[in-house]
Design a protein around this motif. Structure first.
Motif, short mmCIF file in Angstrom:
data_model
loop_
_atom_site.label_atom_id
_atom_site.label_comp_id
_atom_site.label_asym_id
_atom_site.label_seq_id
_atom_site.Cartn_x
_atom_site.Cartn_y
_atom_site.Cartn_z
N LEU A 105 4.99 7.32 6.32
CA LEU A 105 4.79 5.97 7.23
C LEU A 105 4.07 5.01 6.57
O LEU A 105 4.40 3.85 6.70
CB LEU A 105 4.13 6.69 8.54
CG LEU A 105 4.63 7.54 9.46
CD1 LEU A 105 3.95 7.88 10.49
CD2 LEU A 105 6.15 6.54 9.93
N LEU A 106 3.18 5.39 5.82
CA LEU A 106 2.42 4.28 4.59
C LEU A 106 3.15 3.61 3.92
O LEU A 106 3.21 2.67 3.60
CB LEU A 106 1.15 4.84 4.16
CG LEU A 106 0.19 5.25 5.25
CD1 LEU A 106 -1.17 6.01 4.32
CD2 LEU A 106 -0.43 4.08 5.71
N ARG A 107 4.33 4.28 3.11
CA ARG A 107 5.14 3.76 2.34
C ARG A 107 6.09 2.87 2.97
O ARG A 107 6.57 1.75 2.36
CB ARG A 107 6.01 4.89 1.53
CG ARG A 107 5.34 5.53 0.67
CD ARG A 107 6.31 6.49 -0.18
NE ARG A 107 5.69 7.53 -0.76
CZ ARG A 107 6.15 8.77 -1.03
NH1 ARG A 107 7.12 9.17 -0.60
NH2 ARG A 107 5.27 9.49 -1.96
N LYS A 108 6.47 3.08 4.46
CA LYS A 108 7.56 2.38 4.98
C LYS A 108 6.66 1.06 5.62
O LYS A 108 7.19 -0.24 5.71
CB LYS A 108 8.12 2.89 6.34
CG LYS A 108 8.75 4.17 5.83
CD LYS A 108 9.62 4.70 7.08
CE LYS A 108 10.55 5.71 6.63
NZ LYS A 108 10.93 6.43 7.83
N SER A 109 5.53 1.08 6.08
CA SER A 109 4.52 -0.13 6.44
C SER A 109 4.55 -1.20 5.35
O SER A 109 4.33 -0.94 4.22
CB SER A 109 3.25 0.33 6.79
OG SER A 109 2.49 0.83 6.05
N ARG A 110 4.46 -2.29 5.89
CA ARG A 110 4.36 -3.46 4.90
C ARG A 110 2.77 -3.51 4.75
O ARG A 110 2.00 -3.43 5.43
CB ARG A 110 4.55 -4.89 5.85
CG ARG A 110 6.06 -4.93 6.15
CD ARG A 110 6.48 -5.89 6.98
NE ARG A 110 5.43 -6.90 7.00
CZ ARG A 110 5.58 -8.17 7.84
NH1 ARG A 110 6.64 -8.18 8.68
NH2 ARG A 110 4.54 -8.90 8.27
N PRO A 111 2.49 -3.95 3.37
CA PRO A 111 1.08 -4.15 3.15
C PRO A 111 0.23 -5.23 3.57
O PRO A 111 1.20 -6.31 3.83
CB PRO A 111 1.22 -4.47 1.44
CG PRO A 111 2.27 -4.59 1.20
CD PRO A 111 3.39 -4.26 2.54
N MET A 112 -0.88 -5.28 3.99
CA MET A 112 -1.51 -6.26 4.48
C MET A 112 -1.63 -7.21 3.48
O MET A 112 -1.86 -6.88 2.07
CB MET A 112 -3.17 -5.70 5.03
CG MET A 112 -2.94 -4.69 5.97
SD MET A 112 -2.23 -5.51 7.45
CE MET A 112 -3.58 -6.65 7.80
N PRO A 113 -1.67 -8.62 3.66
CA PRO A 113 -1.80 -9.67 2.62
C PRO A 113 -3.24 -9.72 2.17
O PRO A 113 -4.08 -9.53 3.07
CB PRO A 113 -1.61 -11.01 3.64
CG PRO A 113 -1.51 -10.53 4.89
CD PRO A 113 -1.33 -8.97 5.09
N GLU A 114 -3.35 -9.95 0.94
CA GLU A 114 -4.42 -9.79 0.22
C GLU A 114 -5.19 -10.96 0.42
O GLU A 114 -4.81 -12.07 0.36
CB GLU A 114 -4.39 -9.56 -1.30
CG GLU A 114 -3.87 -8.32 -1.76
CD GLU A 114 -3.99 -8.14 -3.29
OE1 GLU A 114 -4.89 -8.78 -3.76
OE2 GLU A 114 -3.21 -7.20 -3.58
N SER A 115 -6.68 -10.87 0.90
CA SER A 115 -7.26 -11.96 1.18
C SER A 115 -8.04 -12.71 0.01
O SER A 115 -8.05 -12.12 -1.07
CB SER A 115 -8.50 -11.76 2.23
OG SER A 115 -9.18 -10.69 1.50
N THR A 116 -8.29 -13.78 0.17
CA THR A 116 -8.85 -14.75 -1.08
C THR A 116 -10.24 -13.92 -1.31
O THR A 116 -10.80 -13.75 -0.54
CB THR A 116 -8.98 -16.12 -0.98
OG1 THR A 116 -9.64 -16.25 0.32
CG2 THR A 116 -7.49 -16.69 -0.76
N PRO A 117 -10.57 -13.84 -2.57
CA PRO A 117 -11.88 -13.19 -2.88
C PRO A 117 -12.94 -14.19 -2.47
O PRO A 117 -12.78 -15.36 -2.40
CB PRO A 117 -12.00 -13.01 -4.44
CG PRO A 117 -10.85 -13.90 -5.18
CD PRO A 117 -9.93 -14.14 -3.89
N LEU A 118 -14.16 -13.72 -2.25
CA LEU A 118 -15.21 -14.44 -1.93
C LEU A 118 -15.75 -15.52 -3.09
O LEU A 118 -15.61 -15.01 -4.52
CB LEU A 118 -16.35 -13.59 -1.53
CG LEU A 118 -16.27 -12.93 -0.46
CD1 LEU A 118 -17.35 -11.78 0.13
CD2 LEU A 118 -15.89 -13.69 0.94
#
Length: 166
Positions: A105-118
């Motif tokens: 299920l984790l492989r099929k799920s779309r990855p969360m967009p990476e937030s910009t670093p602080l």
């Protein structure tokens, strides 16, 4: 089939006993709650069981006997083979599809967009991950040796706790 004939009870002088199940049922129907009330009700009311002669069956009782297990099937492990075949038959429908697990299920799920670093101050971006606070490597080695030799008397998994007495 095994046929068992019950014998008739010949003792006619014996009086049938009280039918306590029926007495308790009637007592509950009349609103009795406590054990003392039931005891008094059973003492004042008399309800006898059916006569013993009517309880004795003249008709034969048929008991079905289980057939004996063939010893040749036991020696040839036919029961084990039959069980394995049943288990494989149950597993065949599942062979075509992959069972869903958390990983699939984790492989099929779309990855969360990476937030910009602080944002960091530019002068703190070059600081290394660790500081060396000893004067020289000899002082560092001496301090660690002292700590290691002293850790026997201290509590804790790594000998970093308080001193033990005794």
């Amino acid at each position: 089939y095994l046929i068992i004939y019950r014998k008739k009870n010949r003792s006619h002088s014996r009086r049938p006993g009280k039918d306590f199940v029926a007495l308790n049922r009637e007592g509950v129907k009349s609103g009795l709650v406590t054990a003392k009330e039931h005891y008094q009700y059973r003492a004042t009311h008399d309800r006898r069981q059916a006569s013993l002669d009517s309880q004795v069956n003249v008709n034969p009782v048929f008991c079905r006997l289980r057939p004996s297990t063939p010893i040749c099937e036991l020696l040839e492990h036919k029961y084990a083979q039959r069980w394995l075949e049943e288990q494989q038959a149950k597993e065949r429908p599942k062979l075509g599809r992959i069972q869903e697990t958390r990983t699939t299920l984790l492989r099929k799920s779309r990855p969360m967009p990476e937030s910009t670093p602080l944002w960091k101050l530019p002068r703190f971006q070059q600081v290394g991950p660790a500081l060396d606070t000893f004067r020289d490597p000899y002082a560092r080695k001496k301090a660690f040796n002292a700590h290691f030799s002293d850790s026997v008397a201290r509590t804790g998994q790594l000998g970093q706790g308080t001193y033990t007495v005794g």
